[in-house]
Design a protein around this motif. Structure first.
Motif, mmCIF file in Angstrom:
data_model
loop_
_atom_site.group_PDB
_atom_site.id
_atom_site.type_symbol
_atom_site.label_atom_id
_atom_site.label_comp_id
_atom_site.label_asym_id
_atom_site.label_seq_id
_atom_site.Cartn_x
_atom_site.Cartn_y
_atom_site.Cartn_z
ATOM 1 N N VAL A 175 -54.770 79.017 -45.621
ATOM 2 C CA VAL A 175 -55.904 79.925 -45.779
ATOM 3 C C VAL A 175 -55.440 81.249 -46.378
ATOM 4 C CG1 VAL A 175 -57.556 81.352 -44.495
ATOM 5 C CG2 VAL A 175 -57.387 78.910 -44.019
ATOM 6 N N SER A 176 -54.281 81.737 -45.952
ATOM 7 C CA SER A 176 -53.765 82.997 -46.496
ATOM 8 C C SER A 176 -53.508 82.882 -47.996
ATOM 9 C CB SER A 176 -52.486 83.397 -45.766
ATOM 10 O OG SER A 176 -51.427 82.503 -46.040
ATOM 11 N N THR A 177 -52.984 81.746 -48.430
ATOM 12 C CA THR A 177 -52.741 81.549 -49.863
ATOM 13 C C THR A 177 -54.048 81.489 -50.634
ATOM 14 O OG1 THR A 177 -50.743 80.282 -49.305
ATOM 15 C CG2 THR A 177 -51.580 80.084 -51.556
ATOM 16 N N ILE A 178 -55.013 80.748 -50.097
ATOM 17 C CA ILE A 178 -56.316 80.630 -50.756
ATOM 18 C C ILE A 178 -56.995 81.989 -50.870
ATOM 19 C CG2 ILE A 178 -58.636 79.643 -50.543
ATOM 20 C CD1 ILE A 178 -57.292 77.213 -49.180
ATOM 21 N N LEU A 179 -56.979 82.752 -49.780
ATOM 22 C CA LEU A 179 -57.619 84.072 -49.794
ATOM 23 C C LEU A 179 -56.918 85.022 -50.765
ATOM 24 C CD1 LEU A 179 -58.384 84.688 -46.004
ATOM 25 C CD2 LEU A 179 -60.018 84.202 -47.829
ATOM 26 N N THR A 180 -55.601 84.960 -50.817
ATOM 27 C CA THR A 180 -54.856 85.848 -51.714
ATOM 28 C C THR A 180 -55.257 85.630 -53.164
ATOM 29 O OG1 THR A 180 -52.963 85.911 -50.198
ATOM 30 C CG2 THR A 180 -52.559 86.513 -52.497
ATOM 31 N N VAL A 181 -55.257 84.375 -53.582
ATOM 32 C CA VAL A 181 -55.602 84.061 -54.974
ATOM 33 C C VAL A 181 -57.097 84.231 -55.203
ATOM 34 C CG1 VAL A 181 -55.579 82.257 -56.731
ATOM 35 C CG2 VAL A 181 -53.647 82.486 -55.160
ATOM 36 N N GLY A 182 -57.908 83.819 -54.226
ATOM 37 C CA GLY A 182 -59.353 83.899 -54.398
ATOM 38 C C GLY A 182 -59.860 85.323 -54.513
ATOM 39 N N ILE A 183 -59.383 86.217 -53.646
ATOM 40 C CA ILE A 183 -59.834 87.612 -53.697
ATOM 41 C C ILE A 183 -59.401 88.279 -54.993
ATOM 42 C CG2 ILE A 183 -59.557 89.879 -52.612
ATOM 43 C CD1 ILE A 183 -59.373 88.429 -49.923
ATOM 44 N N ALA A 184 -58.171 88.003 -55.427
ATOM 45 C CA ALA A 184 -57.701 88.574 -56.691
ATOM 46 C C ALA A 184 -58.554 88.085 -57.861
ATOM 47 C CB ALA A 184 -56.232 88.207 -56.914
ATOM 48 N N SER A 185 -58.954 86.828 -57.824
ATOM 49 C CA SER A 185 -59.783 86.288 -58.912
ATOM 50 C C SER A 185 -61.168 86.915 -58.907
ATOM 51 C CB SER A 185 -59.895 84.771 -58.771
ATOM 52 O OG SER A 185 -58.623 84.151 -58.842
ATOM 53 N N ILE A 191 -47.044 78.764 -55.730
ATOM 54 C CA ILE A 191 -47.897 78.186 -54.687
ATOM 55 C C ILE A 191 -47.394 76.795 -54.296
ATOM 56 C CG2 ILE A 191 -50.230 77.379 -54.157
ATOM 57 C CD1 ILE A 191 -51.283 79.567 -56.022
ATOM 58 N N LEU A 192 -47.000 76.023 -55.303
ATOM 59 C CA LEU A 192 -46.447 74.694 -55.034
ATOM 60 C C LEU A 192 -45.164 74.802 -54.223
ATOM 61 C CD1 LEU A 192 -46.690 71.646 -55.583
ATOM 62 C CD2 LEU A 192 -45.322 71.991 -57.638
ATOM 63 N N PHE A 193 -44.322 75.756 -54.579
ATOM 64 C CA PHE A 193 -43.075 75.963 -53.847
ATOM 65 C C PHE A 193 -43.357 76.332 -52.389
ATOM 66 C CE2 PHE A 193 -39.565 78.642 -52.368
ATOM 67 C CZ PHE A 193 -38.469 77.872 -52.688
ATOM 68 N N LEU A 194 -44.348 77.181 -52.170
ATOM 69 C CA LEU A 194 -44.721 77.582 -50.814
ATOM 70 C C LEU A 194 -45.175 76.392 -49.976
ATOM 71 C CD1 LEU A 194 -46.697 80.844 -51.635
ATOM 72 C CD2 LEU A 194 -44.638 80.737 -50.237
ATOM 73 N N ASN A 195 -46.050 75.571 -50.557
ATOM 74 C CA ASN A 195 -46.634 74.459 -49.804
ATOM 75 C C ASN A 195 -45.638 73.334 -49.560
ATOM 76 O OD1 ASN A 195 -49.127 75.680 -49.583
ATOM 77 N ND2 ASN A 195 -49.921 74.778 -51.455
ATOM 78 N N VAL A 196 -44.798 73.053 -50.545
ATOM 79 C CA VAL A 196 -43.910 71.895 -50.451
ATOM 80 C C VAL A 196 -42.612 72.232 -49.734
ATOM 81 C CG1 VAL A 196 -42.595 70.208 -51.811
ATOM 82 C CG2 VAL A 196 -44.901 70.849 -52.521
ATOM 83 N N VAL A 197 -42.140 73.469 -49.880
ATOM 84 C CA VAL A 197 -40.821 73.812 -49.361
ATOM 85 C C VAL A 197 -40.890 74.726 -48.139
ATOM 86 C CG1 VAL A 197 -38.595 74.855 -49.920
ATOM 87 C CG2 VAL A 197 -39.806 73.522 -51.652
ATOM 88 N N VAL A 198 -41.493 75.900 -48.289
ATOM 89 C CA VAL A 198 -41.396 76.927 -47.250
ATOM 90 C C VAL A 198 -42.199 76.561 -46.007
ATOM 91 C CG1 VAL A 198 -41.825 79.353 -46.717
ATOM 92 C CG2 VAL A 198 -40.919 78.706 -48.945
ATOM 93 N N ASP A 199 -43.429 76.073 -46.189
ATOM 94 C CA ASP A 199 -44.291 75.787 -45.032
ATOM 95 C C ASP A 199 -43.827 74.592 -44.209
ATOM 96 O OD1 ASP A 199 -45.895 77.855 -45.730
ATOM 97 O OD2 ASP A 199 -47.490 76.662 -46.598
#
Length: 255
Positions: free
Chosen positions: A105-115, A128-136
């Motif tokens: 949700v934090s990733t979605i809100l970050t990109v969505g609000i900026a857009s 974003i792919l790196f965050l979802n696949v690796v970090v999380d």
């Protein structure tokens, strides 16, 4: 009536198999979740009818086939351990989902609000792919194998119809996601406007902010009754291993 007798009686001695079945039906008629033990062929109907049938490891094969749980050591104390581990597993699944959902949700809100604000994107698609696949992934998996809090058996049984995520968990997911998104957008704005960094450098700042916020976010997954320092998260060695590995991957991605 039998349901009244069954509810107020603590111990029944020398119960016949057909009486076990009647007791199961009587208690279920009052909305109780019933566990029944047995080891003989004649116990199979009661074991099958009960919400949780518990057969002895030394019992007949018919009883084992009808049961949901088989005590290989014939020790009823094992039932208590099974209940405790079941609660721990359920709580771990819930924690795993709250952490992952709030991170996404934090990733979605970050990109969505900026857009919506027609601002430069604070994150690139590959990031974003790196965050979802690796970090999380690693902190979430570590949360899923926690040993549970010390007071897990102090709470009353939950309703069998309880959802994994209830209203309070969705509120937490939204709140955590909004706070993380606000910190990322704030860092991006400071880097881009106040520090005067170029687009790539500002994006790197927001990328680092989001990654580190997600790693720090794992400590929010402690139980409300536990302390900030000594809790189910800090006592989990897999958490520290996951955080170390994720930090190493972040450094490799940046440098």
């Amino acid at each position: 009536a039998l349901p009244d007798v069954a509810e107020r009686t603590e111990v029944f001695a020398r119960v016949a198999p057909e009486q076990k079945l009647r007791l199961v039906r009587a208690l279920q008629s009052r909305g109780h979740v019933v566990a029944m033990t047995g080891d003989g062929v004649n116990d199979a109907p009661a074991l099958k009818k009960a919400d949780i049938g518990v057969a002895m490891g030394s019992g007949t094969q018919v009883a084992k086939d009808a049961a949901d749980m088989v005590l290989q050591d014939d020790n009823l104390n094992t039932v208590v351990l099974a209940i405790e581990q079941g609660r721990v597993i359920f709580n771990n699944i819930r924690t795993f989902m709250v952490y992952l959902f709030s991170s996404n949700v934090s990733t979605i809100l970050t990109v969505g609000i900026a857009s919506v604000l027609n601002a430069p994107l604070p994150l690139l698609p590959l990031q974003i792919l790196f965050l979802n696949v690796v970090v999380d992934v690693f902190p979430a998996l570590a949360l899923g194998v926690g040993e549970g809090s010390d007071d897990v058996m102090d709470y009353p049984p939950r309703d069998p119809d309880t959802n994994i995520l209830e209203r309070e968990h969705w509120v937490r997911i939204g709140s955590y996601g909004a706070l993380i998104a606000a910190s990322v957008l704030g860092a991006f704005l400071l880097a881009y406007r106040w520090l005067g960094l170029d687009g790539n450098a500002a994006v790197t700042i927001s990328f680092l902010t989001l990654m580190l916020a997600k790693l720090w976010h794992v400590f929010n997954m402690r139980h409300a009754s536990e302390s900030l320092v000594d809790n189910v998260v800090t006592r989990n060695p897999y958490i520290w291993g996951a955080l170390g590995l994720s930090l190493l991957l972040i450094l490799l991605a940046i440098f």
